[in-house]
Design a protein around this motif. Sequence first.
Motif, PDB file in Angstrom:
ATOM      1  N   LYS A   6       0.841  -1.187   0.000  1.00 36.12           N
ATOM      2  CA  LYS A   6       0.000   0.000   0.000  1.00 36.12           C
ATOM      3  C   LYS A   6       0.878   1.239   0.000  1.00 36.12           C
ATOM      4  O   LYS A   6       2.011   1.221   0.467  1.00 36.12           O
ATOM      5  CB  LYS A   6      -0.919   0.015   1.218  1.00 36.12           C
ATOM      6  CG  LYS A   6      -1.812  -1.209   1.323  1.00 36.12           C
ATOM      7  CD  LYS A   6      -2.768  -1.310   0.165  1.00 36.12           C
ATOM      8  CE  LYS A   6      -3.657  -2.528   0.291  1.00 36.12           C
ATOM      9  NZ  LYS A   6      -4.466  -2.743  -0.875  1.00 36.12           N
ATOM     10  N   ALA A  12      -4.967  -0.004   4.153  1.00 33.69           N
ATOM     11  CA  ALA A  12      -4.411  -1.317   4.476  1.00 33.69           C
ATOM     12  C   ALA A  12      -5.364  -1.990   5.454  1.00 33.69           C
ATOM     13  O   ALA A  12      -5.932  -1.335   6.332  1.00 33.69           O
ATOM     14  CB  ALA A  12      -3.033  -1.177   5.093  1.00 33.69           C
ATOM     15  N   VAL A  17      -0.548  -4.023  11.020  1.00 26.99           N
ATOM     16  CA  VAL A  17      -0.029  -3.606   9.730  1.00 26.99           C
ATOM     17  C   VAL A  17       1.423  -3.202   9.914  1.00 26.99           C
ATOM     18  O   VAL A  17       1.775  -2.556  10.902  1.00 26.99           O
ATOM     19  CB  VAL A  17      -0.854  -2.433   9.157  1.00 26.99           C
ATOM     20  CG1 VAL A  17      -0.228  -1.884   7.896  1.00 26.99           C
ATOM     21  CG2 VAL A  17      -2.288  -2.871   8.881  1.00 26.99           C
ATOM     22  N   GLY A 107       1.392  -2.470   4.966  1.00 27.87           N
ATOM     23  CA  GLY A 107       1.342  -1.055   4.612  1.00 27.87           C
ATOM     24  C   GLY A 107       2.739  -0.564   4.313  1.00 27.87           C
ATOM     25  O   GLY A 107       3.636  -0.727   5.111  1.00 27.87           O
TER      26      GLY A 107
END
Length: 124
Positions: A6, A12, A17, A107
Amino acid sequence: TGADPKRIGDTATGAKVEVEAHVAGGNGLTISLVQDGVDIQHATVDADDWRHRFTVAVPKTGSRVRLELTDNGDPIVVTSHLWLAYAPPTGGCAVGGRGPFGALALGLIALLFVVRRATNRPAA
Protein backbone atom coordinates in the motif's frame (compact mmCIF):
# COMPACT_ATOMS: atom_id res chain seq x y z
CA THR A 1 6.97 -5.91 0.81
CA GLY A 2 3.99 -8.20 0.69
CA ALA A 3 1.78 -9.32 -2.16
CA ASP A 4 -0.23 -6.07 -2.19
CA PRO A 5 1.89 -3.16 -0.91
CA LYS A 6 0.00 0.00 0.00
CA ARG A 7 1.05 3.59 -0.52
CA ILE A 8 0.14 6.91 1.02
CA GLY A 9 -3.61 7.52 0.62
CA ASP A 10 -4.45 3.80 0.32
CA THR A 11 -6.24 1.63 2.88
CA ALA A 12 -4.41 -1.32 4.48
CA THR A 13 -6.50 -4.04 6.12
CA GLY A 14 -5.63 -6.31 9.06
CA ALA A 15 -5.31 -6.61 12.83
CA LYS A 16 -1.67 -5.47 12.58
CA VAL A 17 -0.03 -3.61 9.73
CA GLU A 18 3.66 -3.19 8.97
CA VAL A 19 4.67 0.27 7.74
CA GLU A 20 8.07 0.77 6.13
CA ALA A 21 9.82 4.14 5.96
CA HIS A 22 12.67 4.84 3.54
CA VAL A 23 14.67 8.02 4.06
CA ALA A 24 17.44 9.12 1.68
CA GLY A 25 19.91 11.77 2.83
CA GLY A 26 18.46 12.19 6.33
CA ASN A 27 21.26 10.93 8.59
CA GLY A 28 20.76 12.35 12.11
CA LEU A 29 17.05 13.18 11.71
CA THR A 30 14.16 11.58 13.64
CA ILE A 31 11.18 9.82 12.11
CA SER A 32 7.93 9.39 14.00
CA LEU A 33 4.91 7.23 13.29
CA VAL A 34 1.77 9.20 14.14
CA GLN A 35 -1.49 7.29 14.62
CA ASP A 36 -4.71 9.32 14.83
CA GLY A 37 -2.73 12.44 15.74
CA VAL A 38 -0.60 10.81 18.47
CA ASP A 39 3.15 10.12 18.11
CA ILE A 40 3.27 6.40 18.98
CA GLN A 41 6.70 5.29 17.78
CA HIS A 42 9.90 6.95 16.64
CA ALA A 43 13.39 6.08 15.43
CA THR A 44 16.62 7.93 14.70
CA VAL A 45 17.81 7.90 11.10
CA ASP A 46 21.43 6.73 11.30
CA ALA A 47 22.43 6.39 7.64
CA ASP A 48 22.05 8.31 4.39
CA ASP A 49 20.05 5.47 2.81
CA TRP A 50 17.92 4.22 5.69
CA ARG A 51 14.87 1.96 6.14
CA HIS A 52 12.81 1.13 9.20
CA ARG A 53 9.68 -0.95 9.80
CA PHE A 54 6.98 0.00 12.28
CA THR A 55 4.25 -2.45 13.35
CA VAL A 56 0.86 -0.91 14.09
CA ALA A 57 -2.11 -2.52 15.86
CA VAL A 58 -5.31 -1.62 14.01
CA PRO A 59 -8.25 -0.76 16.29
CA LYS A 60 -11.62 -2.29 15.42
CA THR A 61 -12.91 1.19 14.60
CA GLY A 62 -10.13 1.70 12.02
CA SER A 63 -7.37 4.28 12.12
CA ARG A 64 -4.96 6.40 10.11
CA VAL A 65 -1.16 6.77 10.28
CA ARG A 66 1.41 9.10 8.82
CA LEU A 67 5.14 9.65 9.13
CA GLU A 68 6.89 12.82 10.28
CA LEU A 69 10.57 13.48 9.67
CA THR A 70 12.01 16.11 12.02
CA ASP A 71 15.29 17.86 12.77
CA ASN A 72 15.49 18.70 16.50
CA GLY A 73 11.68 18.85 16.63
CA ASP A 74 11.32 21.02 13.52
CA PRO A 75 9.25 19.29 10.81
CA ILE A 76 11.11 18.52 7.59
CA VAL A 77 8.56 16.17 5.94
CA VAL A 78 5.00 15.24 6.96
CA THR A 79 3.34 12.58 4.81
CA SER A 80 -0.34 12.24 4.06
CA HIS A 81 -2.21 9.39 5.73
CA LEU A 82 -2.29 5.66 5.20
CA TRP A 83 -5.79 4.53 6.23
CA LEU A 84 -6.20 1.35 8.31
CA ALA A 85 -9.27 -0.90 8.35
CA TYR A 86 -9.56 -3.68 10.94
CA ALA A 87 -9.90 -7.30 9.85
CA PRO A 88 -9.65 -10.14 12.38
CA PRO A 89 -6.67 -12.51 12.17
CA THR A 90 -7.35 -15.77 10.38
CA GLY A 91 -5.07 -18.14 12.26
CA GLY A 92 -1.57 -16.69 11.95
CA CYS A 93 -0.80 -17.17 8.28
CA ALA A 94 2.35 -15.54 6.97
CA VAL A 95 2.06 -12.66 4.50
CA GLY A 96 4.94 -12.21 2.10
CA GLY A 97 7.17 -14.36 4.29
CA ARG A 98 7.34 -11.68 6.99
CA GLY A 99 5.91 -13.62 9.93
CA PRO A 100 2.57 -14.27 11.66
CA PHE A 101 0.46 -11.14 11.21
CA GLY A 102 -2.84 -12.80 10.26
CA ALA A 103 -4.65 -11.81 7.07
CA LEU A 104 -3.23 -8.34 6.67
CA ALA A 105 -1.98 -6.29 3.82
CA LEU A 106 1.42 -4.84 4.51
CA GLY A 107 1.34 -1.05 4.61
CA LEU A 108 4.23 0.51 2.79
CA ILE A 109 5.01 4.15 3.04
CA ALA A 110 8.10 4.86 1.03
CA LEU A 111 9.44 8.16 2.26
CA LEU A 112 11.77 8.94 -0.62
CA PHE A 113 13.04 12.42 0.01
CA VAL A 114 16.52 13.79 -0.26
CA VAL A 115 16.78 16.00 2.77
CA ARG A 116 18.93 19.05 2.31
CA ARG A 117 19.88 21.01 5.37
CA ALA A 118 20.67 24.69 5.16
CA THR A 119 24.35 23.94 5.80
CA ASN A 120 24.47 21.74 2.69
CA ARG A 121 23.05 24.39 0.34
CA PRO A 122 25.38 26.50 -1.78
CA ALA A 123 25.65 30.15 -0.78
CA ALA A 124 23.50 32.51 -2.85
